[in-house]
Design an enzyme around this catalytic site. Structure first.
Site, short mmCIF file in Angstrom:
data_model
loop_
_atom_site.label_atom_id
_atom_site.label_comp_id
_atom_site.label_asym_id
_atom_site.label_seq_id
_atom_site.Cartn_x
_atom_site.Cartn_y
_atom_site.Cartn_z
N GLU A 146 0.94 -1.20 -0.03
CA GLU A 146 0.02 0.07 -0.03
C GLU A 146 0.75 1.18 -0.06
OE1 GLU A 146 -2.98 -1.19 3.19
OE2 GLU A 146 -1.27 -1.78 3.76
N GLY A 162 -5.32 -1.41 5.42
CA GLY A 162 -5.41 -2.35 4.43
C GLY A 162 -4.94 -3.68 5.07
#
Length: 495
Positions: free
Chosen positions: A285, A379
């Site tokens: 991410e 995430g």
């Protein structure tokens, strides 16, 4: 500066941040660029906070992830935020969320854009750009996040052109928007370096209401040097990988890595500089300092993510010398970087941070003592459930060992035992693959618990086993450690 607006018909849209903020009205839903403090609104949202000090103004604010420059705190203090999603790290905003003044939706980052395709309507999007291209599309800066969806779904768009970001960032982004359901197609990525989209974010020029120029760098990442605990955690993980190679389950190239943000992740990745692993890749991410350190060391060959969040020194190194790095990383929308299908397809090795975990491997990533939010799930859930290897790390104990991070039962569950393969503390590593609950518990107690808490945790488990059950517990004692800490300031039991 005006040359950064290459579609001449938009040049009369240039205005001040204060004027642009007037577009946003009470009750609106606003989406803004920004992912882990990178590529966020640096002028319009602060101007909106000032506006909120004198007007009745409350909005729902969606982002990619966290914002920089204390913007969330400014908005919270001004009373502008009614609801916030999907992630935050600001202490002022956190306090108001925990006091119930602001509603917070803690959401998997892969899913936050999807709700816009359902019932949520987006009134205004604020997107940071390096420049606007001839067709009205925008070249994003240091993150992509949810900007692609925001630009497509918003009724009105405000663009912040940041002249601190060189125009040479053109080409480092891979902009791909999946089709709407039920017509969604396969996302054709089979390796981290595959580029499948365009280089700019499409925007209908007729929706662009205002353009604001800024000259402000991203908030620098807080980079802490590895300490003895993070170094120990890194060594345990590297030793585990070395054994996986020895057993033939991995090669010296491993599989694509994902690492959550923070000092533990940086320490783990930095540890690869002094290992036998090579030609590594990332599908993550956020790209941190350690990512570019590994690239410079020749250990990491390619990295894919949704943002670059680095220290001031690393920012200058990368964006002042993009020709050196531009073929070694790519930035994507977060519903691509975090999409479960790609994580499963690529066989990601995911390394994320826990606040606490319990003897069966359930992980709490978000809440203190079960009720107070810290930052959010981010995430970590996208990766944990779908990774080839799901690894969670934390220190065994903290606050002068008054808090154990390994407990009888977690006070809040973000990742169930079914999604957790490996647990690591500075004390040791527990490989939970292929183990039943009772085996998992004993492995965790043997390998991960701080010595001050090991005897009591073993006693809890032994007594729970005598009572029976597939996953033995003493419900009347399961949260006694948290209660003890709340009442006395320590989890340690009086002798």
């Amino acid at each position: 500066m005006i040359e950064r607006i290459r579609l001449e018909s938009l040049r009369d849209k240039v205005t001040t941040a204060e004027n642009a903020a007037q577009i946003i009205k009470n009750g609106m839903v606003v989406g803004t660029s920004g992912f882990t403090k990178a590529g966020d609104s640096k002028a319009v949202l602060p101007a909106l906070a000032e506006k909120g000090k004198t007007e009745d103004l409350k909005i729902t604010l969606m982002t990619g992830a966290s914002l920089g420059h204390g913007t969330d705190g400014k908005l919270a203090e001004a009373g502008v935020l009614a609801k916030r999603m999907p992630f935050q790290v600001d202490p002022i905003l956190r306090k108001k969320i925990n006091e119930g003044e602001i509603l917070f939706i803690d959401q998997h980052l892969s899913e936050s854009a999807e709700i816009l395709h359902g019932k949520t309507k987006l009134d205004v999007a604020i997107i940071e750009a390096a420049y606007i291209d001839r067709d009205g599309s925008i070249v994003p800066t240091t993150s992509v996040g949810n900007s692609v969806t925001f630009a497509a779904m918003a009724k009105k768009v405000i663009i912040e052109i940041n002249t601190q970001v060189p125009e040479e960032v053109y080409g480092i982004h891979d902009i791909y928007q999946a089709e709407d359901y039920p017509h969604r197609n396969v996302i054709p990525i089979v390796a981290p370096w595959n580029k499948i989209g365009r280089k700019t974010i499409p925007v209908d020029p007729d929706k662009i209401e205002a353009i604001v120029f800024t000259n402000v760098k991203d908030s620098p990442a807080d980079i802490a040097e590895p300490d003895h605990k993070t170094t120990a955690i890194a060594k345990h993980i590297l030793r585990f990988f070395e054994n996986e190679v020895k057993e033939g389950r991995l090669t010296d190239r491993l599989l694509p890595l994902q690492a959550g943000i923070g000092k533990v992740a940086n320490a783990v990745l930095t540890g690869f500089k002094h290992s036998n692993f090579y030609d590594l890749t990332m599908f993550s991410e956020v790209l941190q300092d350690s990512t570019f350190d590994l690239i410079d060391a020749g250990v990491l060959s390619f990295a894919s993510a949704s943002s670059v969040t680095v220290s001031k020194e690393c920012y200058e190194r990368v964006f002042g010398n993009l020709s050196k790095y531009r073929d070694k990383f790519v930035l994507r929308p977060q519903n691509i970087s975090n999409t479960p299908g790609l994580i499963r397809r690529l066989g990601i090795i995911a390394i994320n941070t826990a606040i606490e975990f319990d003897i069966y491997g359930n992980v709490n990533s978000t809440h203190l003592v079960g009720t107070k939010i810290m930052n959010g799930i981010g995430g970590s859930g996208d990766f944990a459930r779908n990774a080839y290897l799901s690894i969670f790390v934390t220190q065994a104990a903290s606050k002068e060992n008054k808090v154990s991070h390994v407990l009888p039962m977690v006070s809040h569950t973000d990742h169930t035992e079914h999604d957790v393969d490996i647990l690591v503390t500075d004390v040791g590593l527990a490989d939970l693959r292929g183990l039943a609950p009772r085996e998992r518990a004993q492995t965790i107690i043997d390998n991960c618990v701080h010595p001050d808490y090991k005897e009591e945790l073993q006693s809890y488990f032994d007594r729970a086993c005598r009572r029976g059950g597939h996953t033995p517990h003493l419900l009347e004692e399961a949260f006694s450690w948290h209660m003890r800490f709340s009442e006395t300031g320590t989890m340690k039991k009086d002798k």
